[in-house]
Design a protein around this motif. Structure first.
Motif, PDB file in Angstrom:
ATOM      1  N   TYR A  25     -23.065   0.459 -21.627  1.00 18.14           N
ATOM      2  CA  TYR A  25     -22.786  -0.966 -21.507  1.00 18.14           C
ATOM      3  C   TYR A  25     -23.470  -1.507 -20.252  1.00 18.14           C
ATOM      4  O   TYR A  25     -23.437  -0.884 -19.193  1.00 18.14           O
ATOM      5  N   GLU A  26     -24.070  -2.690 -20.371  1.00 17.72           N
ATOM      6  CA  GLU A  26     -24.833  -3.268 -19.267  1.00 17.72           C
ATOM      7  C   GLU A  26     -24.029  -4.361 -18.559  1.00 17.72           C
ATOM      8  O   GLU A  26     -23.439  -5.219 -19.206  1.00 17.72           O
ATOM      9  N   PHE A  27     -24.056  -4.309 -17.234  1.00 17.86           N
ATOM     10  CA  PHE A  27     -23.336  -5.276 -16.415  1.00 17.86           C
ATOM     11  C   PHE A  27     -24.240  -5.851 -15.335  1.00 17.86           C
ATOM     12  O   PHE A  27     -25.112  -5.162 -14.827  1.00 17.86           O
ATOM     13  N   ASN A  28     -23.992  -7.099 -14.979  1.00 22.38           N
ATOM     14  CA  ASN A  28     -24.563  -7.703 -13.789  1.00 22.38           C
ATOM     15  C   ASN A  28     -23.397  -8.100 -12.894  1.00 22.38           C
ATOM     16  O   ASN A  28     -22.440  -8.720 -13.354  1.00 22.38           O
ATOM     17  N   MET A  29     -23.478  -7.740 -11.639  1.00 25.46           N
ATOM     18  CA  MET A  29     -22.394  -8.000 -10.693  1.00 25.46           C
ATOM     19  C   MET A  29     -22.940  -8.816  -9.530  1.00 25.46           C
ATOM     20  O   MET A  29     -23.941  -8.427  -8.918  1.00 25.46           O
ATOM     21  N   MET A  30     -22.315  -9.951  -9.255  1.00 22.78           N
ATOM     22  CA  MET A  30     -22.702 -10.758  -8.101  1.00 22.78           C
ATOM     23  C   MET A  30     -21.596 -10.665  -7.058  1.00 22.78           C
ATOM     24  O   MET A  30     -20.413 -10.792  -7.381  1.00 22.78           O
ATOM     25  N   THR A  31     -22.018 -10.426  -5.816  1.00 20.49           N
ATOM     26  CA  THR A  31     -21.057 -10.325  -4.719  1.00 20.49           C
ATOM     27  C   THR A  31     -21.573 -11.096  -3.520  1.00 20.49           C
ATOM     28  O   THR A  31     -22.727 -11.520  -3.477  1.00 20.49           O
ATOM     29  N   TRP A  32     -20.696 -11.247  -2.553  1.00 21.50           N
ATOM     30  CA  TRP A  32     -21.054 -11.852  -1.271  1.00 21.50           C
ATOM     31  C   TRP A  32     -20.519 -10.934  -0.184  1.00 21.50           C
ATOM     32  O   TRP A  32     -19.340 -10.577  -0.196  1.00 21.50           O
ATOM     33  N   VAL A  33     -21.405 -10.535   0.701  1.00 18.23           N
ATOM     34  CA  VAL A  33     -21.001  -9.686   1.813  1.00 18.23           C
ATOM     35  C   VAL A  33     -20.559 -10.585   2.955  1.00 18.23           C
ATOM     36  O   VAL A  33     -21.266 -11.506   3.360  1.00 18.23           O
ATOM     37  N   MET A  34     -19.341 -10.319   3.452  1.00 16.37           N
ATOM     38  CA  MET A  34     -18.778 -11.102   4.554  1.00 16.37           C
ATOM     39  C   MET A  34     -18.105 -10.129   5.516  1.00 16.37           C
ATOM     40  O   MET A  34     -17.279  -9.313   5.094  1.00 16.37           O
ATOM     41  N   ASP A  35     -18.504 -10.200   6.766  1.00 12.05           N
ATOM     42  CA  ASP A  35     -17.959  -9.310   7.796  1.00 12.05           C
ATOM     43  C   ASP A  35     -18.104  -7.839   7.396  1.00 12.05           C
ATOM     44  O   ASP A  35     -17.209  -7.027   7.608  1.00 12.05           O
ATOM     45  N   GLY A  36     -19.227  -7.493   6.759  1.00  8.00           N
ATOM     46  CA  GLY A  36     -19.493  -6.112   6.384  1.00  8.00           C
ATOM     47  C   GLY A  36     -18.704  -5.610   5.194  1.00  8.00           C
ATOM     48  O   GLY A  36     -18.678  -4.413   4.919  1.00  8.00           O
ATOM     49  N   LYS A  37     -18.063  -6.511   4.448  1.00 10.44           N
ATOM     50  CA  LYS A  37     -17.267  -6.118   3.283  1.00 10.44           C
ATOM     51  C   LYS A  37     -17.776  -6.827   2.038  1.00 10.44           C
ATOM     52  O   LYS A  37     -18.043  -8.024   2.063  1.00 10.44           O
ATOM     53  N   GLY A  43     -30.634  -8.378  -2.669  1.00 13.25           N
ATOM     54  CA  GLY A  43     -29.988  -9.346  -1.781  1.00 13.25           C
ATOM     55  C   GLY A  43     -30.202 -10.758  -2.278  1.00 13.25           C
ATOM     56  O   GLY A  43     -30.808 -11.583  -1.587  1.00 13.25           O
ATOM     57  N   ARG A  44     -29.738 -11.042  -3.475  1.00 17.58           N
ATOM     58  CA  ARG A  44     -29.884 -12.357  -4.106  1.00 17.58           C
ATOM     59  C   ARG A  44     -28.850 -12.481  -5.212  1.00 17.58           C
ATOM     60  O   ARG A  44     -28.160 -11.522  -5.527  1.00 17.58           O
ATOM     61  N   PHE A  45     -28.783 -13.667  -5.807  1.00 16.58           N
ATOM     62  CA  PHE A  45     -27.969 -13.857  -6.998  1.00 16.58           C
ATOM     63  C   PHE A  45     -28.863 -13.738  -8.220  1.00 16.58           C
ATOM     64  O   PHE A  45     -30.055 -14.023  -8.166  1.00 16.58           O
ATOM     65  N   PHE A  46     -28.289 -13.317  -9.347  1.00 15.69           N
ATOM     66  CA  PHE A  46     -29.042 -13.189 -10.583  1.00 15.69           C
ATOM     67  C   PHE A  46     -29.139 -14.534 -11.289  1.00 15.69           C
ATOM     68  O   PHE A  46     -28.136 -15.222 -11.474  1.00 15.69           O
ATOM     69  N   GLY A  47     -30.330 -14.882 -11.693  1.00 17.25           N
ATOM     70  CA  GLY A  47     -30.672 -16.026 -12.527  1.00 17.25           C
ATOM     71  C   GLY A  47     -29.611 -17.060 -12.796  1.00 17.25           C
ATOM     72  O   GLY A  47     -29.097 -17.706 -11.907  1.00 17.25           O
ATOM     73  N   TYR A  48     -29.268 -17.208 -14.045  1.00 17.42           N
ATOM     74  CA  TYR A  48     -28.371 -18.265 -14.495  1.00 17.42           C
ATOM     75  C   TYR A  48     -26.889 -17.929 -14.336  1.00 17.42           C
ATOM     76  O   TYR A  48     -26.031 -18.777 -14.558  1.00 17.42           O
ATOM     77  N   GLU A  49     -26.562 -16.718 -13.960  1.00 15.69           N
ATOM     78  CA  GLU A  49     -25.160 -16.299 -14.014  1.00 15.69           C
ATOM     79  C   GLU A  49     -24.260 -17.050 -13.036  1.00 15.69           C
ATOM     80  O   GLU A  49     -23.068 -17.160 -13.257  1.00 15.69           O
ATOM     81  N   HIS A  50     -24.854 -17.568 -11.963  1.00 14.56           N
ATOM     82  CA  HIS A  50     -24.029 -18.358 -11.047  1.00 14.56           C
ATOM     83  C   HIS A  50     -23.475 -19.601 -11.744  1.00 14.56           C
ATOM     84  O   HIS A  50     -22.387 -20.055 -11.448  1.00 14.56           O
ATOM     85  N   GLU A  51     -24.214 -20.137 -12.723  1.00 13.04           N
ATOM     86  CA  GLU A  51     -23.725 -21.287 -13.479  1.00 13.04           C
ATOM     87  C   GLU A  51     -22.537 -20.897 -14.354  1.00 13.04           C
ATOM     88  O   GLU A  51     -21.581 -21.668 -14.499  1.00 13.04           O
TER      89      GLU A  51
END
Length: 191
Positions: A86-98, A155-163
């Protein structure tokens, strides 16, 4: 970096287009030694699944890899182990090293828990790279009995998934990016 950290990833080799055109069958097979079939050939400079071919047997390598070479401007192509999980795309934000999860987009309709394992991988990755803040995304596969295999960490967001994240959760990536520049204290409230 994935190899250095011991993170799970498919085996791969870069193969020169010149070798594919002029090399012997033995040289081509030697260039992909120790990779497990099925394989996949793909260009290094394209996106959107163009020029990608599945290779089921050793006698298909040259033909399929040369088909991939038609889609690239590079002198090499990538041949890697194919993962049919199964294929997944995961978007995260690193804040204070977490690592903070924004979304996990499942490309299929599946029911399994991958968030903790995937977040642990990214946490390990940023410890190595030293990233303490900002966007971080990972594409990966998950298969029962095999677990996660990482395809890409960036170190970026994937394409359209932020929408989609905005539509589904009301989490606005544009607001996050603006807050990062002008009101960093608000980011903690978002998470």
């Amino acid at each position: 970096v994935l190899d250095k950290l011991g993170l799970p990833a498919p085996g791969f080799r870069k193969i020169s287009v010149e070798l594919l055109k002029q090399g012997s069958e033995e040289e081509i097979q030697q260039s992909i030694a120790n990779l497990q079939y099925p394989l996949i050939s793909k260009p290094l400079d394209k996106y959107g699944s163009r020029g990608i071919f599945i290779i089921h047997r050793s006698d298909e390598v040259r033909k399929k890899a040369l088909q991939t070479a038609e889609y690239t401007d590079c002198q090499e192509i990538l041949v890697e182990e194919y993962n049919d999980g199964y294929e997944f795309n995961m978007m995260t934000w690193v804040m204070d090293g977490k690592v903070n999860v924004i979304s996990i987009a499942d490309r299929e309709k599946t029911e399994m828990e991958v968030e903790k394992s995937a977040t642990d991988i990214l946490q390990n990755y940023i410890r190595y790279t030293g990233q303490t803040e900002g966007a971080l995304s990972m594409q990966f596969f998950w298969k029962p009995g095999r677990g996660i295999q990482v395809c890409e960490i960036a170190g970026r967001f994937f394409g359209y998934e932020h929408e989609l994240t905005d539509m589904v959760y009301g989490f606005q990536t544009e607001e996050l990016l603006l807050d990062y520049l002008y009101e960093k204290d608000r980011i903690k409230e978002m998470f």
